[in-house]
Design a protein around this motif. Structure first.
Motif, PDB file in Angstrom:
ATOM      1  N   GLU A 132       0.935  -1.476   0.106  1.00 45.77           N
ATOM      2  CA  GLU A 132      -0.040   0.169   0.171  1.00 45.77           C
ATOM      3  C   GLU A 132       0.772   0.733  -0.742  1.00 45.77           C
ATOM      4  OE1 GLU A 132      -2.409  -0.333   3.319  1.00 45.77           O
ATOM      5  OE2 GLU A 132      -3.144  -2.023   2.693  1.00 45.77           O
ATOM      6  N   VAL A 133       1.908   1.426   0.610  1.00 50.98           N
ATOM      7  CA  VAL A 133       2.480   2.302   0.837  1.00 50.98           C
ATOM      8  C   VAL A 133       3.307   2.645  -0.128  1.00 50.98           C
ATOM      9  CG1 VAL A 133       5.158   3.011   1.844  1.00 50.98           C
ATOM     10  CG2 VAL A 133       2.638   2.379   3.504  1.00 50.98           C
ATOM     11  N   VAL A 134       3.887   1.331  -1.164  1.00 48.17           N
ATOM     12  CA  VAL A 134       4.908   1.455  -1.863  1.00 48.17           C
ATOM     13  C   VAL A 134       4.016   2.373  -3.097  1.00 48.17           C
ATOM     14  CG1 VAL A 134       6.107   0.182  -3.840  1.00 48.17           C
ATOM     15  CG2 VAL A 134       6.420   0.353  -1.711  1.00 48.17           C
ATOM     16  N   GLY A 135       2.589   1.554  -3.744  1.00 54.63           N
ATOM     17  CA  GLY A 135       1.475   1.628  -4.632  1.00 54.63           C
ATOM     18  C   GLY A 135       1.057   3.015  -4.332  1.00 54.63           C
ATOM     19  N   GLU A 136       0.968   3.816  -3.217  1.00 55.08           N
ATOM     20  CA  GLU A 136       0.752   5.236  -3.456  1.00 55.08           C
ATOM     21  C   GLU A 136       1.172   6.013  -3.642  1.00 55.08           C
ATOM     22  OE1 GLU A 136      -1.515   5.483  -0.012  1.00 55.08           O
ATOM     23  OE2 GLU A 136      -3.210   4.175  -0.270  1.00 55.08           O
ATOM     24  N   SER A 137       2.689   5.795  -3.623  1.00 58.07           N
ATOM     25  CA  SER A 137       4.506   6.554  -3.771  1.00 58.07           C
ATOM     26  C   SER A 137       4.099   6.831  -5.491  1.00 58.07           C
ATOM     27  CB  SER A 137       5.072   6.241  -2.841  1.00 58.07           C
ATOM     28  OG  SER A 137       5.574   5.024  -3.374  1.00 58.07           O
ATOM     29  N   ASP A 138       5.731   7.502  -5.285  1.00 52.01           N
ATOM     30  CA  ASP A 138       5.984   7.933  -6.491  1.00 52.01           C
ATOM     31  C   ASP A 138       7.309   7.679  -6.875  1.00 52.01           C
ATOM     32  OD1 ASP A 138       4.565  10.640  -7.252  1.00 52.01           O
ATOM     33  OD2 ASP A 138       5.990  11.721  -6.220  1.00 52.01           O
ATOM     34  N   TRP A 139       7.595   6.114  -6.078  1.00 51.11           N
ATOM     35  CA  TRP A 139       8.311   5.440  -5.955  1.00 51.11           C
ATOM     36  C   TRP A 139       7.431   3.467  -6.570  1.00 51.11           C
ATOM     37  CZ3 TRP A 139      12.716   6.750  -7.101  1.00 51.11           C
ATOM     38  CH2 TRP A 139      12.999   8.618  -6.905  1.00 51.11           C
ATOM     39  N   ARG A 140       6.937   3.293  -6.924  1.00 46.20           N
ATOM     40  CA  ARG A 140       6.616   2.047  -7.670  1.00 46.20           C
ATOM     41  C   ARG A 140       7.779   1.145  -7.713  1.00 46.20           C
ATOM     42  NH1 ARG A 140       2.318   5.861  -9.345  1.00 46.20           N
ATOM     43  NH2 ARG A 140       0.659   5.667  -7.733  1.00 46.20           N
ATOM     44  N   VAL A 141       8.237   0.352  -6.909  1.00 51.67           N
ATOM     45  CA  VAL A 141       9.495  -0.603  -7.608  1.00 51.67           C
ATOM     46  C   VAL A 141       8.480  -1.952  -7.277  1.00 51.67           C
ATOM     47  CG1 VAL A 141      10.807   0.446  -6.853  1.00 51.67           C
ATOM     48  CG2 VAL A 141       9.989  -0.764  -5.106  1.00 51.67           C
ATOM     49  N   PRO A 142       8.541  -3.259  -7.909  1.00 57.52           N
ATOM     50  CA  PRO A 142       8.393  -4.431  -6.976  1.00 57.52           C
ATOM     51  C   PRO A 142       8.267  -4.968  -6.090  1.00 57.52           C
ATOM     52  CG  PRO A 142       9.976  -4.519  -9.076  1.00 57.52           C
ATOM     53  CD  PRO A 142       9.929  -3.180  -8.319  1.00 57.52           C
ATOM     54  N   VAL A 143       7.150  -5.155  -5.049  1.00 55.03           N
ATOM     55  CA  VAL A 143       6.772  -5.784  -3.642  1.00 55.03           C
ATOM     56  C   VAL A 143       6.001  -7.308  -4.240  1.00 55.03           C
ATOM     57  CG1 VAL A 143       5.845  -5.265  -1.539  1.00 55.03           C
ATOM     58  CG2 VAL A 143       6.562  -3.287  -2.897  1.00 55.03           C
ATOM     59  N   ILE A 144       7.638  -8.009  -3.407  1.00 55.95           N
ATOM     60  CA  ILE A 144       6.965  -9.629  -3.687  1.00 55.95           C
ATOM     61  C   ILE A 144       6.897  -9.773  -1.923  1.00 55.95           C
ATOM     62  CG2 ILE A 144       8.476 -11.679  -4.659  1.00 55.95           C
ATOM     63  CD1 ILE A 144       7.531  -9.695  -6.812  1.00 55.95           C
ATOM     64  N   ARG A 145       5.546 -10.607  -1.992  1.00 61.09           N
ATOM     65  CA  ARG A 145       5.873 -10.678  -0.568  1.00 61.09           C
ATOM     66  C   ARG A 145       5.660 -12.565   0.078  1.00 61.09           C
ATOM     67  NH1 ARG A 145      -0.740  -9.679   0.306  1.00 61.09           N
ATOM     68  NH2 ARG A 145      -0.463 -10.234  -2.612  1.00 61.09           N
ATOM     69  N   LEU A 146       6.341 -12.955   0.767  1.00 65.19           N
ATOM     70  CA  LEU A 146       6.422 -13.875   1.132  1.00 65.19           C
ATOM     71  C   LEU A 146       5.659 -14.100   2.789  1.00 65.19           C
ATOM     72  CD1 LEU A 146       7.509 -17.179   1.104  1.00 65.19           C
ATOM     73  CD2 LEU A 146       9.521 -16.360   2.677  1.00 65.19           C
ATOM     74  N   GLY A 147       4.288 -15.172   2.616  1.00 60.25           N
ATOM     75  CA  GLY A 147       4.271 -15.323   3.978  1.00 60.25           C
ATOM     76  C   GLY A 147       2.942 -16.481   3.503  1.00 60.25           C
ATOM     77  N   VAL A 148       1.945 -17.233   4.671  1.00 60.18           N
ATOM     78  CA  VAL A 148       1.594 -17.704   4.163  1.00 60.18           C
ATOM     79  C   VAL A 148       0.070 -17.883   3.395  1.00 60.18           C
ATOM     80  CG1 VAL A 148      -0.228 -19.275   5.400  1.00 60.18           C
ATOM     81  CG2 VAL A 148       1.526 -18.673   6.652  1.00 60.18           C
ATOM     82  N   GLU A 149       0.160 -18.202   2.171  1.00 65.62           N
ATOM     83  CA  GLU A 149      -0.974 -17.744   1.404  1.00 65.62           C
ATOM     84  C   GLU A 149      -2.040 -17.831   1.896  1.00 65.62           C
ATOM     85  OE1 GLU A 149       0.178 -16.493  -1.796  1.00 65.62           O
ATOM     86  OE2 GLU A 149       1.824 -16.699  -1.248  1.00 65.62           O
ATOM     87  N   ASP A 150      -3.441 -17.928   1.138  1.00 67.76           N
ATOM     88  CA  ASP A 150      -4.938 -17.117   2.039  1.00 67.76           C
ATOM     89  C   ASP A 150      -4.895 -18.715   1.943  1.00 67.76           C
ATOM     90  OD1 ASP A 150      -6.426 -15.975   2.862  1.00 67.76           O
ATOM     91  OD2 ASP A 150      -7.757 -16.341   1.148  1.00 67.76           O
TER      92      ASP A 150
END
Length: 185
Positions: A132-150
């Motif tokens: 959310e922070v990256v998507g609402e900024s001027d710095w849109r970079v890849p954000v890859i998440r590692l965690g428990v899938e839904d």
């Protein structure tokens, strides 16, 4: 108004509990089940500060933003990537709410790729907040998440569940490589 904290080791847990006693307002402390290596005492510049990520490693190729026991996996992944010639910034995001948006944006600007790591559902946790922070900024970079899938949770030992859900340093390495390959460099 709820503060959400997730310490990475015993030292950070003790520090947070003492800080919570003095804090005026509601706090939630999320603890993992496993015994983990005490890493924060080995970081010379480590300091717990409400709402401020702790930078555990410098790096310029990718940032791993981890919380809880995934901080140790993030540090291991950084070492594995360093052996391949990559420099990896590792942030201990011990405060999930309020999130240190400034540290996230600095990571986006300075490394161009982010991987989040949490022992939690990828929806509604650290990875979602960072995205959310990256998507609402001027710095849109890849954000890859590692965690428990839904998915529905399972029972088992902490170690078996970490492996089952892929919460390992090696999977973090793969996610970091993916993030770097998607970065506009």
């Amino acid at each position: 108004g709820m503060v959400v904290l997730c310490p990475c080791d015993a030292n950070e847990t003790e520090t947070m509990v003492k800080a919570m006693v003095e804090y005026k307002g509601p706090c939630y402390l999320r603890l993992g089940r496993s015994a983990v290596e005490n890493v924060t005492p080995t970081i010379p510049h480590y300091r717990f500060e409400w709402g401020k990520a702790a930078k555990l490693r410098e790096g310029s190729d990718v940032t791993i933003i981890a919380t809880g026991l995934m901080v140790q996996e993030g540090l291991k992944a950084a070492q594995l990537l360093e052996a391949e010639g990559k420099t990896v910034r590792v942030l201990d995001m011990h405060t999930i709410k309020p999130l240190d948006a400034a540290a996230v944006l600095d990571a986006a600007k300075e490394t161009g790729a982010i991987v989040t790591a949490e022992e939690h559902n990828v929806l509604g946790g650290l990875g979602a907040a960072v995205a959310e922070v990256v998507g609402e900024s001027d710095w849109r970079v890849p954000v890859i998440r590692l965690g428990v899938e839904d998915v529905f949770g399972r029972s088992g030992t902490a170690e078996a569940l970490m492996k089952h859900y892929g919460l390992t340093a090696q999977n973090l390495v793969e996610k970091a490589k993916l993030a770097m390959s998607k970065a506009n460099r």
